[in-house]
Design a protein around this motif. Structure first.
Motif, PDB file in Angstrom:
ATOM      1  N   PRO A 173      -1.799  -0.023  -3.498  1.00 29.34           N
ATOM      2  CA  PRO A 173      -2.736  -0.375  -2.427  1.00 29.34           C
ATOM      3  C   PRO A 173      -3.207   0.927  -1.762  1.00 29.34           C
ATOM      4  N   HIS A 176      -0.743   2.715   0.648  1.00 31.30           N
ATOM      5  CA  HIS A 176       0.620   3.041   0.227  1.00 31.30           C
ATOM      6  C   HIS A 176       0.880   4.533   0.418  1.00 31.30           C
ATOM      7  N   LYS A 231      -1.283  -6.731 -10.861  1.00 36.48           N
ATOM      8  CA  LYS A 231      -2.207  -6.203  -9.838  1.00 36.48           C
ATOM      9  C   LYS A 231      -2.275  -7.122  -8.624  1.00 36.48           C
ATOM     10  N   THR A 232      -2.181  -8.419  -8.855  1.00 37.09           N
ATOM     11  CA  THR A 232      -2.211  -9.367  -7.735  1.00 37.09           C
ATOM     12  C   THR A 232      -1.056  -9.120  -6.768  1.00 37.09           C
ATOM     13  N   TYR A 233       0.135  -8.900  -7.322  1.00 35.35           N
ATOM     14  CA  TYR A 233       1.295  -8.688  -6.452  1.00 35.35           C
ATOM     15  C   TYR A 233       1.300  -7.302  -5.821  1.00 35.35           C
ATOM     16  N   ARG A 235      -1.463  -5.992  -4.710  1.00 38.15           N
ATOM     17  CA  ARG A 235      -2.349  -6.233  -3.556  1.00 38.15           C
ATOM     18  C   ARG A 235      -1.593  -6.867  -2.390  1.00 38.15           C
ATOM     19  N   LEU A 236      -0.575  -7.657  -2.702  1.00 38.90           N
ATOM     20  CA  LEU A 236       0.214  -8.297  -1.648  1.00 38.90           C
ATOM     21  C   LEU A 236       1.214  -7.333  -1.002  1.00 38.90           C
ATOM     22  N   GLY A 237       1.283  -6.109  -1.524  1.00 35.46           N
ATOM     23  CA  GLY A 237       2.166  -5.119  -0.935  1.00 35.46           C
ATOM     24  C   GLY A 237       3.606  -5.209  -1.398  1.00 35.46           C
ATOM     25  N   MET A 238       3.848  -5.911  -2.521  1.00 28.60           N
ATOM     26  CA  MET A 238       5.224  -6.078  -2.987  1.00 28.60           C
ATOM     27  C   MET A 238       5.784  -4.840  -3.657  1.00 28.60           C
ATOM     28  N   ASP A 256     -10.395  -2.152  -5.189  1.00 26.91           N
ATOM     29  CA  ASP A 256      -9.548  -2.279  -3.998  1.00 26.91           C
ATOM     30  C   ASP A 256      -8.166  -1.680  -4.189  1.00 26.91           C
TER      31      ASP A 256
END
Length: 314
Positions: A173, A176, A231-233, A235-238, A256
């Motif tokens: 992200p 980060h 990539k989805t996770y 984006r969630l900051g995991m 993004d």
């Protein structure tokens, strides 16, 4: 003896000596499979399988030799079928491809579309699985061409050729702490949660090796086989993602997210194409392989199929 008996014996071995499962796979009855195998054993005068009561326990020593002959016979029968299809319907048929999710999603769409343009009467059947499953589909001849990064070169009955090189990419992200770093080390990655591929997919072994060489254990908080899921996770900051570069190039770029090359940390990977040794390859199969990479040509593939493929490594 007949081809049905040969197929029953072969399928019984493939199904771990479970005749019920073999019968289901061949769309027949279990008693019919058992009877055909016994009749073949009687005709040959040897036991192919050792039994305990009515249950098959193992393949006998002469049975191992019978199996090798059956493999050759059935392979040549399939070759005869392909030769007939090649010359009676030179521009039509079905191309069966076994591959991993990453190759199917990011690499194959272009070559498949170009093949369909060149051979509009050829249908494509795409089978996705792990690299070991890809190898199995080739060995069982449910696919004619396979493509994966892991495992394919470990099967002596497969001819494998290098297709292209690729590297892993680090995905962050924007906010980060590591995203702004010019250089990132394995130690940096060992200190943060990571999101990457399942151990049997997409070069994961190289990632694990890089940490092991520094005596570090990566904190992998989520594993997946789909780069888009990774990539989805992210984006969630995991955590920090580690994905194949194909998943973040061209139309697959993610504006993004911040991406950084990982070859310095993990080295390069080689995607390979594979064929079952000794099979007859139809013209549109060879053409599809050529569309996958400039490294591949019809002549090179045919040389590898009839000799050693050791000279074609990247």
């Amino acid at each position: 003896m007949n081809l049905h008996q040969f197929r029953f014996v072969q399928e019984a071995v493939r199904r771990n000596l479970n005749l019920t499962e073999a019968a289901k796979a061949l769309h027949t009855s279990q008693p019919g499979v058992s009877k055909a195998i016994i009749e073949l054993e009687d005709e040959l005068g040897v036991e192919i399988f050792a039994r305990h009561g009515k249950r098959i326990k193992r393949v006998t020593e002469p049975g191992q030799q019978v199996l090798r002959s059956i493999e050759v016979i059935l392979r040549e029968v399939n070759n005869l079928r392909r030769i007939g299809e090649q010359f009676s319907h030179q521009d039509s048929g079905t191309l069966s491809i076994a591959t991993t999710h990453t190759q199917a999603r990011y690499v194959l769409p272009g070559p498949v579309a170009k093949l369909r343009q060149a051979y509009p009467k050829v249908n494509v059947s795409l089978h996705q699985g792990s690299p070991d499953q890809v190898a199995k589909m080739l060995l069982e001849e449910s696919a004619e061409i396979g493509m994966a990064t892991e495992s394919l070169s470990g099967y002596p009955d497969l001819v494998t050729l290098p297709c292209y090189e690729w590297q892993h990419m680090l995905v962050f992200p924007f906010d980060h702490p590591l995203a702004a770093r010019e250089r990132i080390s394995i130690e940096d990655l060992a200190s943060v949660p990571l999101i990457t591929y399942h151990p049997s997919f997409t070069g994961r072994s190289r990632i694990d090796q890089a940490f092991a060489q520094r005596h570090l254990t990566p904190n992998v908080v989520l594993e997946a086989i789909d780069s888009d899921v990774i990539k989805t996770y992210v984006r969630l900051g995991m955590g920090v993602g580690i994905v194949a570069e194909m998943a973040v190039q061209g139309e697959n770029q993610s504006p993004d997210l911040v991406t950084k090359p990982g070859a310095v940390l993990f080295g390069h990977n080689v995607a390979r194409v594979a064929f079952k040794r000794g099979t007859y390859l139809r013209q549109f199969v060879l053409r599809f392989a050529e569309l996958l990479s400039d490294r591949l040509s019809k002549d090179l593939i045919l040389r590898a199929m009839t000799g050693s493929d050791d000279d074609y490594d990247i």
